[in-house]
Design an enzyme around this catalytic site. Sequence first.
Site, PDB file in Angstrom:
ATOM      1  N   SER A   5       4.334  60.337  74.427  1.00 25.77           N
ATOM      2  CA  SER A   5       3.446  59.215  74.086  1.00 25.77           C
ATOM      3  C   SER A   5       3.298  58.269  75.267  1.00 25.77           C
ATOM      4  CB  SER A   5       4.038  58.401  72.939  1.00 25.77           C
ATOM      5  OG  SER A   5       4.197  59.177  71.808  1.00 25.77           O
ATOM      6  N   HIS A  34      -1.268  65.441  72.779  1.00 25.13           N
ATOM      7  CA  HIS A  34      -0.652  64.343  72.027  1.00 25.13           C
ATOM      8  C   HIS A  34      -1.112  64.342  70.583  1.00 25.13           C
ATOM      9  CE1 HIS A  34      -0.023  59.802  71.420  1.00 25.13           C
ATOM     10  NE2 HIS A  34       1.151  60.381  71.396  1.00 25.13           N
ATOM     11  N   GLU A  54      -4.978  64.313  71.372  1.00 26.97           N
ATOM     12  CA  GLU A  54      -5.482  63.927  72.693  1.00 26.97           C
ATOM     13  C   GLU A  54      -5.032  64.992  73.694  1.00 26.97           C
ATOM     14  OE1 GLU A  54      -5.391  59.038  72.368  1.00 26.97           O
ATOM     15  OE2 GLU A  54      -3.564  60.036  72.990  1.00 26.97           O
ATOM     16  N   ASN A  73      -3.138  54.709  71.894  1.00 23.84           N
ATOM     17  CA  ASN A  73      -2.081  53.713  72.065  1.00 23.84           C
ATOM     18  C   ASN A  73      -2.450  52.628  73.069  1.00 23.84           C
ATOM     19  OD1 ASN A  73      -0.392  54.704  70.118  1.00 23.84           O
ATOM     20  ND2 ASN A  73       0.693  56.072  71.523  1.00 23.84           N
TER      21      ASN A  73
HETATM   22  N1  LIG Z   1       7.067  59.924  66.198  1.00 31.47           N
HETATM   23  C1  LIG Z   1       5.810  59.722  66.535  1.00 31.47           C
HETATM   24  O1  LIG Z   1       5.062  59.032  65.817  1.00 31.47           O
HETATM   25  C2  LIG Z   1       5.260  60.351  67.782  1.00 31.47           C
HETATM   26  C3  LIG Z   1       3.861  60.513  67.872  1.00 31.47           C
HETATM   27  C4  LIG Z   1       3.323  61.162  69.009  1.00 31.47           C
HETATM   28  C5  LIG Z   1       4.159  61.589  70.016  1.00 31.47           C
HETATM   29  N2  LIG Z   1       5.527  61.401  69.911  1.00 31.47           N
HETATM   30  C6  LIG Z   1       6.368  61.947  71.010  1.00 31.47           C
HETATM   31  O2  LIG Z   1       6.905  63.178  70.566  1.00 31.47           O
HETATM   32  C7  LIG Z   1       8.194  63.383  71.133  1.00 31.47           C
HETATM   33  C8  LIG Z   1       9.199  63.586  70.009  1.00 31.47           C
HETATM   34  O3  LIG Z   1       9.183  62.480  69.145  1.00 31.47           O
HETATM   35  P1  LIG Z   1       9.785  62.538  67.672  1.00 31.47           P
HETATM   36  O4  LIG Z   1       9.373  61.274  67.003  1.00 31.47           O
HETATM   37  O5  LIG Z   1       9.460  63.838  67.048  1.00 31.47           O
HETATM   38  O6  LIG Z   1      11.343  62.456  67.992  1.00 31.47           O
HETATM   39  P2  LIG Z   1      12.582  62.894  67.057  1.00 31.47           P
HETATM   40  O7  LIG Z   1      13.710  62.033  67.479  1.00 31.47           O
HETATM   41  O8  LIG Z   1      12.188  62.919  65.624  1.00 31.47           O
HETATM   42  O9  LIG Z   1      12.867  64.409  67.497  1.00 31.47           O
HETATM   43  C9  LIG Z   1      13.286  64.770  68.764  1.00 31.47           C
HETATM   44  C10 LIG Z   1      14.100  66.047  68.666  1.00 31.47           C
HETATM   45  O10 LIG Z   1      14.370  66.503  69.993  1.00 31.47           O
HETATM   46  C11 LIG Z   1      15.684  67.004  70.012  1.00 31.47           C
HETATM   47  N3  LIG Z   1      16.159  66.997  71.399  1.00 31.47           N
HETATM   48  C12 LIG Z   1      16.592  65.967  72.108  1.00 31.47           C
HETATM   49  N4  LIG Z   1      16.913  66.377  73.357  1.00 31.47           N
HETATM   50  C13 LIG Z   1      16.662  67.699  73.398  1.00 31.47           C
HETATM   51  C14 LIG Z   1      16.779  68.699  74.394  1.00 31.47           C
HETATM   52  N5  LIG Z   1      17.230  68.401  75.613  1.00 31.47           N
HETATM   53  N6  LIG Z   1      16.403  69.938  74.092  1.00 31.47           N
HETATM   54  C15 LIG Z   1      15.914  70.242  72.852  1.00 31.47           C
HETATM   55  N7  LIG Z   1      15.811  69.331  71.869  1.00 31.47           N
HETATM   56  C16 LIG Z   1      16.172  68.100  72.146  1.00 31.47           C
HETATM   57  C17 LIG Z   1      16.471  66.132  69.081  1.00 31.47           C
HETATM   58  O11 LIG Z   1      17.627  66.815  68.603  1.00 31.47           O
HETATM   59  C18 LIG Z   1      15.456  65.849  67.976  1.00 31.47           C
HETATM   60  O12 LIG Z   1      15.572  66.786  66.918  1.00 31.47           O
HETATM   61  C19 LIG Z   1       8.458  62.181  72.016  1.00 31.47           C
HETATM   62  O13 LIG Z   1       8.066  62.501  73.324  1.00 31.47           O
HETATM   63  C20 LIG Z   1       7.550  61.110  71.410  1.00 31.47           C
HETATM   64  O14 LIG Z   1       7.177  60.137  72.378  1.00 31.47           O
HETATM   65  C21 LIG Z   1       6.068  60.822  68.806  1.00 31.47           C
END
Ligand SMILES: NC(=O)c1ccc[n+]([C@@H]2O[C@H](COP(=O)([O-])OP(=O)(O)OC[C@H]3O[C@@H](n4cnc5c(N)ncnc54)[C@H](O)[C@@H]3O)[C@@H](O)[C@H]2O)c1
Length: 389
Positions: A120, A141, A153, A191
């Site tokens: 993000s 995204h 995106e 965003n």
């Molecule tokens: N939550 C949102 O609304 C949202 C929306 C768009 C984009 N994002 C982006 O998506 C990505 C994930 O966000 P999320 O909200 O799903 O996070 P989350 O915390 O729900 O999930 C992340 C997962 O990654 C795993 N993880 C961490 N380090 C790791 C590694 N080295 N190898 C493999 N797995 C690993 C964790 O165990 C966890 O299960 C981020 O980059 C975030 O910026 C999030």
Amino acid sequence: MNKETVVGVLGAGTMGSGIAQVAATYGHEVKLFDVSTSALDKARTGHLRIFKRLVEKGRMEAGEAEACGSRISYVSELDALAPCGFVIEAIVENLKIKQDIFQKLEALTGPTSFLASNTSSLSIASIGAACEHSERVLGVHFFNPAPLMPLVEIIPGIATSDEAVTTVRNLIDAWGKKTVLAKDTPGFIVNRVARPFYGEAIRQLEEGVADAATIDWAMREIGGFRMGPFQLMDFIGNDINLKVTETVFQAFFYDPRYRPSFTQQRLVEAGRLGRKSGQGYYNYSEDATTPAPVEDPQLGEAIFSRILVMLINEAVDAVFLNIASAEDVDLAMTKGVNYPKGLLSWANERGLDKVLSQLQELQEEYGEDRYRPSPLLKRMVRQNKRFFE
Ligand SMILES: NC(=O)c1ccc[n+]([C@@H]2O[C@H](COP(=O)([O-])OP(=O)(O)OC[C@H]3O[C@@H](n4cnc5c(N)ncnc54)[C@H](O)[C@@H]3O)[C@@H](O)[C@H]2O)c1
């Protein structure tokens, strides 16, 4: 790429498990990887529950649901991703960790595979820089929840090839998503353009224009937004919203337009994170009374129009700076965050001259750069032009 392409998803959290569901539903074999086995277990249970519910609701045949579920394998060894032609990374938002995993992926997958990040706030250029072949690295995204939100995106980095952009975009379109193309700049489209929805609402709260309930009421009832800004911040989590605001502010080299607020910072410091902590702008305990808004149409219009012109200005400036096309900016805000109308269409409807004069009045009154109108808005008013004509 087609249905035969094996898709890898890194991270089985909120976003990764949703993206894996989307890919499997389209027909791909999916390898969902996480370092945490409990995250993998949770994702598997979640998928089973969702597919079962879809069958119960009559949205999916039982056999189809079973096939979708069986197409996802939950893996804790990165090596299992070797056969993937397309990988989407959705792990923790940390550049070093993402770069590290992209390097490993590049060595592991074939030379023709495409590698995408769901980041993000990090730049695609910085993630791609870790790879020898950064021409096949790009941003995709998704929005939360990924299976339900139609917008994706697509973000090419400096080094991304046209082939990577076209191939990946075509595939994600085939998954039934609405894709928009965004420049690799902070916040991409949504965003970035959405900042004033929160920032200008908080600013009005701080000035004492109205309380949170009244501002929320104005945005819902007069603006037609599904949720008011304070409701939405409490829902997202004030800690997460503050983090995004801070990241965007820094990434824009401290442009005052994106400055975070003390109000939000104090709430976070006090642990009032929103719904998840039981209190934010509102109190969510069982015995709490819902504050009543002051339902004054004139006040409501003033609150709403001040936020709206700031949103429009942000949207116009994104077009001015070639972050995205006018069509994509409008599509992004309606399909990514459910705005009732595209901001540029809204600008046409209200009159670009009226939007400009309100911004100029704000700038005159406050003397702050925050309210500077986009040069494109001024130019269009001077030339008597409208968007999409
Ligand atoms: N939550 C949102 O609304 C949202 C929306 C768009 C984009 N994002 C982006 O998506 C990505 C994930 O966000 P999320 O909200 O799903 O996070 P989350 O915390 O729900 O999930 C992340 C997962 O990654 C795993 N993880 C961490 N380090 C790791 C590694 N080295 N190898 C493999 N797995 C690993 C964790 O165990 C966890 O299960 C981020 O980059 C975030 O910026 C999030």
